[in-house]
Design a protein around this motif. Structure first.
Motif, PDB file in Angstrom:
ATOM      1  N   ALA A   1      -3.611   5.074  -0.613  1.00 53.62           N
ATOM      2  CA  ALA A   1      -3.655   5.186  -2.064  1.00 53.62           C
ATOM      3  C   ALA A   1      -3.524   3.800  -2.678  1.00 53.62           C
ATOM      4  N   PRO A   2      -4.512   3.343  -3.447  1.00 57.25           N
ATOM      5  CA  PRO A   2      -4.389   2.034  -4.098  1.00 57.25           C
ATOM      6  C   PRO A   2      -3.162   2.014  -5.005  1.00 57.25           C
TER       7      PRO A   2
ATOM      8  N   GLU B   1      -6.330  12.084  -2.232  1.00 59.98           N
ATOM      9  CA  GLU B   1      -5.993  12.654  -3.535  1.00 59.98           C
ATOM     10  C   GLU B   1      -4.573  13.209  -3.569  1.00 59.98           C
ATOM     11  N   THR B   2      -4.168  13.888  -2.484  1.00 64.64           N
ATOM     12  CA  THR B   2      -2.820  14.482  -2.488  1.00 64.64           C
ATOM     13  C   THR B   2      -1.737  13.431  -2.280  1.00 64.64           C
ATOM     14  N   VAL B   3      -2.065  12.346  -1.564  1.00 62.19           N
ATOM     15  CA  VAL B   3      -1.126  11.230  -1.433  1.00 62.19           C
ATOM     16  C   VAL B   3      -0.948  10.545  -2.783  1.00 62.19           C
ATOM     17  N   THR B   4      -2.062  10.341  -3.490  1.00 63.67           N
ATOM     18  CA  THR B   4      -2.010   9.713  -4.813  1.00 63.67           C
ATOM     19  C   THR B   4      -1.212  10.572  -5.785  1.00 63.67           C
TER      20      THR B   4
ATOM     21  N   GLN C   1      -6.695  -4.398  -3.070  1.00 62.92           N
ATOM     22  CA  GLN C   1      -6.471  -2.962  -3.172  1.00 62.92           C
ATOM     23  C   GLN C   1      -7.768  -2.162  -3.237  1.00 62.92           C
ATOM     24  N   LYS C   2      -8.878  -2.832  -3.521  1.00 66.51           N
ATOM     25  CA  LYS C   2     -10.159  -2.121  -3.588  1.00 66.51           C
ATOM     26  C   LYS C   2     -10.564  -1.548  -2.241  1.00 66.51           C
ATOM     27  N   TYR C   3      -9.975  -2.039  -1.154  1.00 65.58           N
ATOM     28  CA  TYR C   3     -10.305  -1.532   0.173  1.00 65.58           C
ATOM     29  C   TYR C   3      -9.415  -0.356   0.581  1.00 65.58           C
ATOM     30  N   ALA C   4      -8.385  -0.056  -0.203  1.00 62.74           N
ATOM     31  CA  ALA C   4      -7.418   0.972   0.185  1.00 62.74           C
ATOM     32  C   ALA C   4      -8.044   2.365   0.214  1.00 62.74           C
TER      33      ALA C   4
ATOM     34  N   THR D   1       0.833  -1.204   0.000  1.00 63.20           N
ATOM     35  CA  THR D   1       0.000   0.000   0.000  1.00 63.20           C
ATOM     36  C   THR D   1       0.864   1.250   0.000  1.00 63.20           C
ATOM     37  N   LEU D   2       0.238   2.358  -0.302  1.00 59.13           N
ATOM     38  CA  LEU D   2       0.864   3.673  -0.260  1.00 59.13           C
ATOM     39  C   LEU D   2       0.013   4.538   0.660  1.00 59.13           C
TER      40      LEU D   2
END
Length: 371
Positions: A345-346, A270-273, A336-339, A124-125
């Protein structure tokens, strides 16, 4: 503004609001400092019981993932101990767990102690928020210089001119700042200290980076993201670095941080992604991706990766190894759908695919487990 607590409540994540240095637990995951990860190890003959330990950063996501996976695979139960990245590496080295999780890559001496090559599989991220407890102040802005000076003990008051300069019009109180940091070996500490060294090396040296660092004689330490979150919540005037999911779950307030492009950016999915996108253009062969202090006007600067750590040559029973690697493959891909719903971030498809290829390198008695 960060999303409200209800966002996480809707996910069904089995965690309770934290107070003090408390921890949360359920039938699949425990956070007790006294827990012994090896107490239910596979030597009992239960090939469906998978034991892991390490990162508290990833614990909210793992709680959800492992719960959902067991619903579809009743023969698999994951006992994950949220004891910190350093603790997870130690347990993996002692062979009291089947896998570990860390927010910092293993060092050469750690790899040697663990008996050889340990694969790093990104799972994960996520962002690390700078949370604070300051009544009436909801939109605090902090620079990396000021964060470094707070933790070095050079900025002691909330109304210090250096902080006030970036917060014009904000009524900052003339009260003491009480910094909270991790007391255990922590990948979250690695993420924050590595970020500070990258952003302000003159104020935060290379020697001050790592899972465990020597802090200035200010504030206090707490175990796990859970402990730091609890200390900040219950201590007026405090500040601490906490994984984003814990901040949102506990309805905490977090600062906007000045990024590499000079913009103050709040920690959000959003900003992490946005930060992750720039860093993932070139993925190293060992998958040890670096995400902190990435360029981009919308990029949140304090971002890290959690890796699942798996020895390339497992000593497990092959049936158990197959169950574990199949579960980890699911976590890296479908899981990853739960991230996003938990504010991680997925991982992009390219990184997922590389993670699966790495898992295929794992062998038992010289034979690959996953085909």
């Amino acid at each position: 503004m960060l999303k409200k607590l209800g966002v996480l409540a809707a996910t069904g994540m089995i965690m309770t609001a934290l107070t003090g240095c408390g921890s949360s637990n359920n039938d699949l995951t425990t956070n007790k400092d006294t827990a012994k990860p090896g107490s239910e190890k596979a030597a009992s003959g239960d090939t469906g019981l998978l034991n892991g330990a390490g990162s508290t950063f990833v614990n909210p996501l793992f709680s959800k993932m492992f719960s959902e996976y067991s619903k579809e695979h009743a023969d698999v139960k994951v006992n994950y101990q949220s004891i910190g990245s350093g603790g997870g590496i130690k347990q993996l080295t002692a062979k009291t767990v089947d896998f570990a999780a860390s927010d910092a890559p293993m060092k050469d001496d750690e790899l040697k102690a663990a008996g050889g090559n340990v694969l790093h599989i990104p799972v994960t991220l996520g962002g690390v928020a700078i949370a604070y407890n300051l009544e009436g102040v909801k939109n605090l802005k902090l620079t990396p210089e000021n964060i470094a000076d707070i933790y070095n003990g050079k900025i002691k008051k909330w109304n210090d001119p250096k902080i006030a300069a970036d917060n014009k019009g904000v009524a900052l109180p003339a009260t003491d700042i009480f910094p909270v940091h991790r007391s255990d070996g922590s990948g979250t500490t690695h993420i924050v200290t590595t970020y500070l060294n990258a952003a302000v090396p003159a104020k935060w040296t290379k020697e001050q980076t790592g899972k465990s660092v020597k802090w200035a004689n200010v504030g206090t330490g707490a175990k796990g993201n859970e402990g730091v979150a609890g200390q900040v919540q219950n201590t007026p005037g405090s500040i601490g670095y906490v994984e984003l999911a814990y901040v949102i779950q506990n309805n905490m307030t977090a600062a906007s941080i000045k990024n590499k492009d000079g913009q103050f950016v709040a920690p959000t999915l959003e900003t992490v992604t946005s930060a992750a996108k720039g860093a993932l253009t070139t993925i190293p062969e060992d998958l040890k991706v670096k995400l902190s202090n990435q360029p981009g006007k919308d990029s949140y600067p304090i971002v890290g990766t959690t890796w699942v750590l798996v020895p390339e040559n497992l000593t497990l029973d092959k049936a158990k190894a197959e169950k574990m690697l199949t579960m980890l493959k699911w976590a890296v891909t479908d899981g990853q759908k739960y991230a996003g719903e938990l504010n991680y971030a997925p991982m992009p498809k390219e990184l997922q695919d590389k993670g699966v290829e790495a898992l295929k390198k794992v062998k038992v008695n010289g034979e690959a487990v996953l085909k």
